[in-house]
Design a protein around this motif. Structure first.
Motif, PDB file in Angstrom:
ATOM      1  N   ASN A  74       0.857  -1.183   0.000  1.00  0.00           N
ATOM      2  CA  ASN A  74       0.000   0.000   0.000  1.00  0.00           C
ATOM      3  C   ASN A  74       0.892   1.231   0.000  1.00  0.00           C
TER       4      ASN A  74
ATOM      5  N   VAL B 172       3.427   4.705 -10.876  1.00  0.00           N
ATOM      6  CA  VAL B 172       2.827   4.294  -9.618  1.00  0.00           C
ATOM      7  C   VAL B 172       2.917   5.496  -8.687  1.00  0.00           C
TER       8      VAL B 172
ATOM      9  N   ASP C 253      -1.944   4.410  -4.595  1.00  0.00           N
ATOM     10  CA  ASP C 253      -2.058   3.152  -5.329  1.00  0.00           C
ATOM     11  C   ASP C 253      -1.818   1.974  -4.399  1.00  0.00           C
ATOM     12  N   GLN C 254      -2.440   0.848  -4.729  1.00  0.00           N
ATOM     13  CA  GLN C 254      -2.133  -0.411  -4.065  1.00  0.00           C
ATOM     14  C   GLN C 254      -1.436  -1.287  -5.096  1.00  0.00           C
ATOM     15  N   LEU C 255      -0.195  -1.621  -4.808  1.00  0.00           N
ATOM     16  CA  LEU C 255       0.604  -2.442  -5.703  1.00  0.00           C
ATOM     17  C   LEU C 255       0.307  -3.906  -5.388  1.00  0.00           C
TER      18      LEU C 255
ATOM     19  N   VAL D  35      -1.631  -2.416 -10.762  1.00  0.00           N
ATOM     20  CA  VAL D  35      -2.420  -1.402 -10.054  1.00  0.00           C
ATOM     21  C   VAL D  35      -3.760  -1.299 -10.770  1.00  0.00           C
ATOM     22  N   ASP D  36      -4.834  -1.468 -10.027  1.00  0.00           N
ATOM     23  CA  ASP D  36      -6.191  -1.378 -10.591  1.00  0.00           C
ATOM     24  C   ASP D  36      -6.356  -2.246 -11.836  1.00  0.00           C
TER      25      ASP D  36
ATOM     26  N   VAL E 264       1.843  -2.533 -14.312  1.00  0.00           N
ATOM     27  CA  VAL E 264       2.652  -1.309 -14.299  1.00  0.00           C
ATOM     28  C   VAL E 264       4.132  -1.609 -14.486  1.00  0.00           C
TER      29      VAL E 264
END
Length: 144
Positions: A40, A100, A104-106, A128-129, A133
């Motif tokens: 996170n 990123v 963002d949540q990786l 991400v989403d 990435v």
């Protein structure tokens, strides 16, 4: 659903703040040789302060490090590797596809490519989403 919380991860990896790049392991299948971790990202990350002021972006090399750490959790958890450390040796076919940023949540997905007694190669990607990435093939050597 969490498979491994950060306190359990810290028992397997030698990394500590500010260099611990995985907050949670959400999937791990030792038979299939796959693992998924989460990082996170908040504006409080030290690297966002200088990379870049006014336009914070997670450095690509830290995305690679996050992949390596998630892979390390799996590799260091394999039977016979207890107490050993998988050392990050090389990265190949590295691609950075999107920035990123804070918030963002990786999602870090890693799968085994080759597992040997003293070396291992994995393929990893950061998502991400739902969008990839970054991705790379990472090689590790085992130390005591």
């Amino acid at each position: 659903m969490s498979v491994m919380q950060v306190t359990e991860i810290m028992k397997i990896l030698p990394h500590r703040y500010p260099f611990l790049m995985v907050d949670r392991i959400v999937e791990m299948d030792m038979e299939a040789g796959t693992v998924v971790g989460i990082k996170n990202l908040t504006m409080n990350e030290e690297f966002f302060q200088g990379h870049f002021p006014g336009n914070p972006v997670m450095p690509g090399v830290l995305q690679m490090e996050a992949m390596a750490q998630v892979a390390g959790v799996m590799l260091n958890s394999r039977a016979g590797n207890e107490g050993k450390t998988a050392y990050f040796m090389s990265m190949n076919n590295v691609k950075f596809r999107k920035m990123v940023i804070p918030g963002d949540q990786l999602r870090i997905e890693v799968e085994s490519v080759r597992l040997r007694t003293r070396m291992a190669t994995v393929y990893g990607k950061c998502v991400v989403d739902g969008a990839v990435v970054s991705e790379a093939e990472l090689t590790f050597g085992y130390g005591a």
